[in-house]
Design a protein around this motif. Sequence first.
Motif, PDB file in Angstrom:
ATOM      1  N   MET A  71       0.847  -1.184   0.000  1.00 33.00           N
ATOM      2  CA  MET A  71       0.000   0.000   0.000  1.00 33.00           C
ATOM      3  C   MET A  71       0.885   1.237   0.000  1.00 33.00           C
ATOM      4  N   THR A  72       0.540   2.205  -0.808  1.00 37.81           N
ATOM      5  CA  THR A  72       1.340   3.416  -0.864  1.00 37.81           C
ATOM      6  C   THR A  72       0.508   4.681  -0.674  1.00 37.81           C
ATOM      7  N   GLY A  73      -0.731   4.524  -0.244  1.00 38.50           N
ATOM      8  CA  GLY A  73      -1.597   5.686  -0.052  1.00 38.50           C
ATOM      9  C   GLY A  73      -1.708   6.085   1.397  1.00 38.50           C
ATOM     10  N   PRO A  74      -2.439   7.166   1.682  1.00 35.31           N
ATOM     11  CA  PRO A  74      -2.565   7.652   3.050  1.00 35.31           C
ATOM     12  C   PRO A  74      -3.189   6.606   3.968  1.00 35.31           C
ATOM     13  N   HIS A  75      -2.691   6.518   5.150  1.00 31.96           N
ATOM     14  CA  HIS A  75      -3.177   5.622   6.189  1.00 31.96           C
ATOM     15  C   HIS A  75      -3.757   6.500   7.285  1.00 31.96           C
ATOM     16  N   ASP A  76      -5.038   6.308   7.634  1.00 32.75           N
ATOM     17  CA  ASP A  76      -5.747   7.211   8.542  1.00 32.75           C
ATOM     18  C   ASP A  76      -5.019   7.455   9.863  1.00 32.75           C
ATOM     19  N   ASP A  77      -4.355   6.437  10.420  1.00 29.75           N
ATOM     20  CA  ASP A  77      -3.729   6.571  11.731  1.00 29.75           C
ATOM     21  C   ASP A  77      -2.289   7.048  11.629  1.00 29.75           C
ATOM     22  N   ALA A  78      -1.846   7.493  10.459  1.00 26.59           N
ATOM     23  CA  ALA A  78      -0.433   7.801  10.264  1.00 26.59           C
ATOM     24  C   ALA A  78      -0.137   9.285  10.090  1.00 26.59           C
ATOM     25  N   ARG A  79      -1.061  10.149  10.427  1.00 29.85           N
ATOM     26  CA  ARG A  79      -0.751  11.584  10.410  1.00 29.85           C
ATOM     27  C   ARG A  79       0.263  11.870  11.491  1.00 29.85           C
ATOM     28  N   PRO A  80       1.149  12.828  11.290  1.00 26.50           N
ATOM     29  CA  PRO A  80       2.076  13.180  12.371  1.00 26.50           C
ATOM     30  C   PRO A  80       1.288  13.519  13.634  1.00 26.50           C
ATOM     31  N   PRO A  81       1.702  12.987  14.773  1.00 27.38           N
ATOM     32  CA  PRO A  81       0.934  13.171  16.005  1.00 27.38           C
ATOM     33  C   PRO A  81       1.159  14.529  16.658  1.00 27.38           C
ATOM     34  N   VAL A  82       0.256  14.888  17.576  1.00 25.84           N
ATOM     35  CA  VAL A  82       0.394  16.130  18.330  1.00 25.84           C
ATOM     36  C   VAL A  82       1.202  15.917  19.609  1.00 25.84           C
ATOM     37  N   SER A  83       1.529  14.675  19.928  1.00 25.14           N
ATOM     38  CA  SER A  83       2.376  14.360  21.074  1.00 25.14           C
ATOM     39  C   SER A  83       3.589  13.573  20.577  1.00 25.14           C
ATOM     40  N   PRO A  84       4.798  13.949  20.973  1.00 22.74           N
ATOM     41  CA  PRO A  84       5.966  13.205  20.514  1.00 22.74           C
ATOM     42  C   PRO A  84       5.956  11.748  20.986  1.00 22.74           C
ATOM     43  N   ALA A  85       5.312  11.475  22.104  1.00 17.83           N
ATOM     44  CA  ALA A  85       5.250  10.105  22.624  1.00 17.83           C
ATOM     45  C   ALA A  85       4.482   9.180  21.693  1.00 17.83           C
ATOM     46  N   ASP A  86       3.632   9.729  20.817  1.00 19.14           N
ATOM     47  CA  ASP A  86       2.855   8.909  19.889  1.00 19.14           C
ATOM     48  C   ASP A  86       3.588   8.622  18.581  1.00 19.14           C
ATOM     49  N   LEU A  87       4.694   9.288  18.340  1.00 17.26           N
ATOM     50  CA  LEU A  87       5.384   9.148  17.058  1.00 17.26           C
ATOM     51  C   LEU A  87       5.816   7.704  16.760  1.00 17.26           C
ATOM     52  N   PRO A  88       6.429   6.961  17.692  1.00 15.79           N
ATOM     53  CA  PRO A  88       6.802   5.577  17.375  1.00 15.79           C
ATOM     54  C   PRO A  88       5.612   4.686  17.022  1.00 15.79           C
ATOM     55  N   ARG A  89       4.490   4.861  17.726  1.00 15.11           N
ATOM     56  CA  ARG A  89       3.297   4.054  17.439  1.00 15.11           C
ATOM     57  C   ARG A  89       2.747   4.360  16.045  1.00 15.11           C
ATOM     58  N   VAL A  90       2.697   5.643  15.704  1.00 15.56           N
ATOM     59  CA  VAL A  90       2.195   6.042  14.389  1.00 15.56           C
ATOM     60  C   VAL A  90       3.143   5.547  13.297  1.00 15.56           C
ATOM     61  N   PHE A  91       4.445   5.617  13.563  1.00 12.41           N
ATOM     62  CA  PHE A  91       5.432   5.094  12.624  1.00 12.41           C
ATOM     63  C   PHE A  91       5.194   3.598  12.390  1.00 12.41           C
ATOM     64  N   ALA A  92       5.019   2.835  13.466  1.00 16.52           N
ATOM     65  CA  ALA A  92       4.822   1.383  13.330  1.00 16.52           C
ATOM     66  C   ALA A  92       3.567   1.074  12.518  1.00 16.52           C
ATOM     67  N   ALA A  93       2.492   1.820  12.734  1.00 18.52           N
ATOM     68  CA  ALA A  93       1.259   1.586  11.977  1.00 18.52           C
ATOM     69  C   ALA A  93       1.477   1.822  10.486  1.00 18.52           C
ATOM     70  N   ALA A  94       2.150   2.900  10.132  1.00 20.43           N
ATOM     71  CA  ALA A  94       2.410   3.190   8.718  1.00 20.43           C
ATOM     72  C   ALA A  94       3.383   2.180   8.126  1.00 20.43           C
ATOM     73  N   PHE A  95       4.398   1.820   8.894  1.00 20.60           N
ATOM     74  CA  PHE A  95       5.391   0.843   8.428  1.00 20.60           C
ATOM     75  C   PHE A  95       4.719  -0.501   8.159  1.00 20.60           C
ATOM     76  N   ASN A  96       3.928  -0.966   9.103  1.00 22.33           N
ATOM     77  CA  ASN A  96       3.279  -2.271   8.942  1.00 22.33           C
ATOM     78  C   ASN A  96       2.247  -2.268   7.831  1.00 22.33           C
ATOM     79  N   ALA A  97       1.684  -1.098   7.520  1.00 23.11           N
ATOM     80  CA  ALA A  97       0.757  -0.963   6.391  1.00 23.11           C
ATOM     81  C   ALA A  97       1.515  -0.782   5.073  1.00 23.11           C
ATOM     82  N   ARG A  98       2.834  -0.671   5.155  1.00 23.90           N
ATOM     83  CA  ARG A  98       3.705  -0.427   3.994  1.00 23.90           C
ATOM     84  C   ARG A  98       3.278   0.841   3.244  1.00 23.90           C
ATOM     85  N   ASP A  99       2.867   1.830   4.023  1.00 22.60           N
ATOM     86  CA  ASP A  99       2.352   3.082   3.489  1.00 22.60           C
ATOM     87  C   ASP A  99       3.491   4.106   3.415  1.00 22.60           C
TER      88      ASP A  99
END
Length: 131
Positions: free
Chosen positions: A1-29
């Motif tokens: 998948m190479t399109g936008p992933h709903d949960d992969a917008r840059p977060p408003v808290s730095p603590a959420d960045l690794p989780r959002v990264f993992a979601a996009a990575f695992n979606a291959r987005d």
Amino acid sequence: MTGPHDDARPPVSPADLPRVFAAAFNARDTTALDALFEPEALHVRRPGEAVAGARRRAALPEVVRRRIPIAVSLRQVYVAGDTALLINDYVHEGPGPDGGHVRVEGTATDVARRGPDGRWRYLISNPSGTD
């Protein structure tokens, strides 16, 4: 998948960045992954070898195509103004290209920056941590 992933917008808290990264990575987005990095961001491929900017972006499709899914666990986050240091443990685990079980783990040390939009993005991605 190479399109936008709903949960992969840059977060408003730095603590959420690794989780959002993992979601996009695992979606291959790759689009969502790239959005999690500053345009000039630096990625440390291995100690002593780093890529930035256009070279980092060009490597994304190959990185996600060859990687096994990732799970992350934030260990620590330190924030000073618009800059944050993130220390997180990660595990890549699953079937490898030959069908055998693969497990790769480590501790990443990453630097993130809050943009004018209030969202956090990686400035330095260093999965090798202190190695």
